[in-house]
Structure formats: structure tokens, C-alpha cells
Design a protein around this motif. Structure first.
Motif, PDB file in Angstrom:
ATOM      1  N   LEU A  98       3.564  11.247   2.774  1.00 34.18           N
ATOM      2  CA  LEU A  98       2.831  10.840   3.163  1.00 34.18           C
ATOM      3  C   LEU A  98       3.522  10.595   4.625  1.00 34.18           C
TER       4      LEU A  98
ATOM      5  N   ASP B 218       1.202   7.281  -7.310  1.00 24.99           N
ATOM      6  CA  ASP B 218      -0.750   8.132  -6.917  1.00 24.99           C
ATOM      7  C   ASP B 218      -0.099   9.638  -6.351  1.00 24.99           C
ATOM      8  N   ALA B 219       1.577   9.389  -6.063  1.00 22.62           N
ATOM      9  CA  ALA B 219       2.081  10.806  -5.138  1.00 22.62           C
ATOM     10  C   ALA B 219       2.528  11.471  -6.611  1.00 22.62           C
TER      11      ALA B 219
ATOM     12  N   ARG C 285       1.126   4.820  -2.866  1.00 17.26           N
ATOM     13  CA  ARG C 285       0.214   5.688  -2.722  1.00 17.26           C
ATOM     14  C   ARG C 285       1.913   6.413  -2.901  1.00 17.26           C
TER      15      ARG C 285
ATOM     16  N   ARG D 152      -6.174   9.548 -10.966  1.00 16.38           N
ATOM     17  CA  ARG D 152      -7.192  10.537 -10.841  1.00 16.38           C
ATOM     18  C   ARG D 152      -7.401  11.406 -10.740  1.00 16.38           C
TER      19      ARG D 152
ATOM     20  N   PRO E 298       0.743  -0.731   0.455  1.00 14.81           N
ATOM     21  CA  PRO E 298       0.295  -0.424   0.064  1.00 14.81           C
ATOM     22  C   PRO E 298       1.243   1.330   0.295  1.00 14.81           C
ATOM     23  N   THR E 299       1.168   1.729   0.743  1.00 15.35           N
ATOM     24  CA  THR E 299       2.929   2.735   0.723  1.00 15.35           C
ATOM     25  C   THR E 299       3.277   2.902  -0.440  1.00 15.35           C
ATOM     26  N   ARG E 300       3.862   2.097  -0.921  1.00 18.11           N
ATOM     27  CA  ARG E 300       4.653   1.930  -2.455  1.00 18.11           C
ATOM     28  C   ARG E 300       3.006   2.544  -3.520  1.00 18.11           C
TER      29      ARG E 300
END
Length: 227
Positions: free
Chosen positions: A45, A29-30, A26, A93, A22-24
Motif C-alpha cells: 500500500l 481489501d488487501a 484498502r 473481489r 480510504p486507506t483503511r
């Protein structure tokens, strides 16, 4: 039937392994619409430096991100999406709202920001502005030539100073590190694309710049259309 090579399968497996955290996800996404420094990523983050460095190393090994030194302040580094950035894994997004006018800024306004603005208009049909923090006297001939070969007309383009922009844009995109680090005063949302300056390089440098901008403009346009 198209057969995939062993290297291709291994690359895909490495991508899925890298994104299986999940962190990667995110982090990816960033970076969808804006390059960021490791410090900015850590703050955004809420990750400690050592943990962020670990996750960036995994993503970089899989080709999902790249880290490059700033052309402005060599002490800085920027993280950007890597060679798999155009895959469905990083579908942007939607933006918070529509973009009616985007301002692209670089140092001289002689290549990168001119190309970006022209690409944005060609891709979206929306008006775009470009400017430089230290505008040159003319648009670089190789920028004009590369654009013309790809159906973009920069023949009448003229460098403009950032201070001469009278219209307030909906978004400012800095397309060079020096402009980004000059802390351009803009009370609107900002993105940064860490794109090397092709001026002073061969023609292929301008072609690479065009191709890089085309990918990024398309990604931003998709995010804007989804808003």
C-alpha cells in the motif's frame, strides 16, 4: 421485530467509523484472501510504518483485524481479518482467473492442509491437493474425528510431502506460518492463512481450526466463482 442492543449498535458504529477512511478500506481489501505481515502491507500500500501502525490500531480496536505472532519466526507478526470478516463489508473481489486446482500446504500435512483441501472440494466440487513440508506419518485422529462430525471424510487421507506433488496447481495456499516462511518454491500465485497448529492441543483446538478454515475457504470460493 428484533431489537438491537446498545453494545451491538456501538459495535456497528465503530466499524463504520473505522472503514470511513480510504486507506483503511484498502487494508481490509488487501486482507480479504491472504494474511500479510505489516511489512508486506506497507510495501503493498506504499505506507510508512508509523501511518500503517495507526490505521491498523483503529481497525483492530473495531475488531476488523487481528495481529498475531508467527508460530514459525516469533519475530514476525501477521495481520488477518477479525471477527467481522464474514460480513458484507469484506465481500471478496473476483480473482484474476478461475481456479481448477488448489494446493494447500502446512508443515506436517496431518490436520490443517488436509482439512482445507477437503473443505475446498466439498465447497466447490473442484479437485484439491494438500501437502506438508515435513509430512507426518498419519493424519491426526482428532482432525479425522472433527471432520467426520461435519460431514467431511478424511478416513483414507495420507500425509504427502510437498516435493511429491507432480501436478502444477493454479494457486498455493500456505495454512501455517512455518510452511509460509520456508519459502515453498512455487511459480504460481500464493496466499497465506496464519492458522495456529491444533496438534498437541485439545479437541476444541481442532474444531476452531476447522471453523476458521471453513470461513476462509468459503471466502476464497466466492472470489473464484466471481472470476
Amino acid at each position: 421485530m428484533i431489537e438491537r442492543t446498545l453494545d451491538d449498535v456501538e459495535d456497528r458504529a465503530a466499524i463504520h467509523r473505522a472503514l470511513g477512511d480510504p486507506t483503511r478500506l484498502r487494508i481490509v481489501d488487501a486482507l480479504q484472501l491472504s494474511d500479510r505481515s505489516p511489512t508486506q502491507l506497507g510495501q503493498l500500500l506504499e505506507l510508512p510504518t508509523n501511518l500503517l501502525a495507526f490505521h491498523l490500531g483503529v481497525l483492530e480496536e473495531a475488531g476488523l483485524v487481528v495481529r498475531t505472532p508467527s508460530q514459525g519466526d516469533a519475530r514476525r507478526r501477521y495481520v488477518a481479518l477479525g471477527r467481522h470478516s464474514s460480513s458484507s463489508l469484506d465481500e471478496p473481489r473476483p480473482l484474476a482467473g478461475p481456479l481448477e486446482r488448489v494446493l494447500f500446504v502446512c508443515t506436517a500435512n496431518s490436520a490443517r492442509s488436509q482439512l482445507a483441501a477437503a473443505l475446498w472440494h466439498a465447497r466447490t466440487g473442484q479437485p484439491a491437493l494438500s501437502a506438508g513440508t515435513e509430512p507426518a506419518t498419519h493424519v491426526h485422529p482428532l482432525a479425522i474425528e472433527v471432520a467426520r462430525e461435519r460431514g467431511i471424510d478424511l478416513d483414507d487421507a495420507t500425509p504427502t510431502g510437498y516435493d511429491a506433488i507432480a501436478t502444477t496447481p493454479d494457486l498455493v495456499v500456505s495454512v501455517c506460518d512455518r510452511a509460509h516462511e520456508s519459502q515453498v518454491d512455487a511459480a504460481v500465485p500464493r496466499l497465506h492463512w496464519s492458522i495456529p497448529d491444533p496438534v498437541g492441543g485439545p479437541r476444541r483446538a481442532f474444531a476452531r481450526t476447522y471453523d476458521d478454515l471453513a470461513v476462509r475457504v468459503d471466502r476464497l470460493a466466492r472470489a473464484a466463482c466471481a472470476a
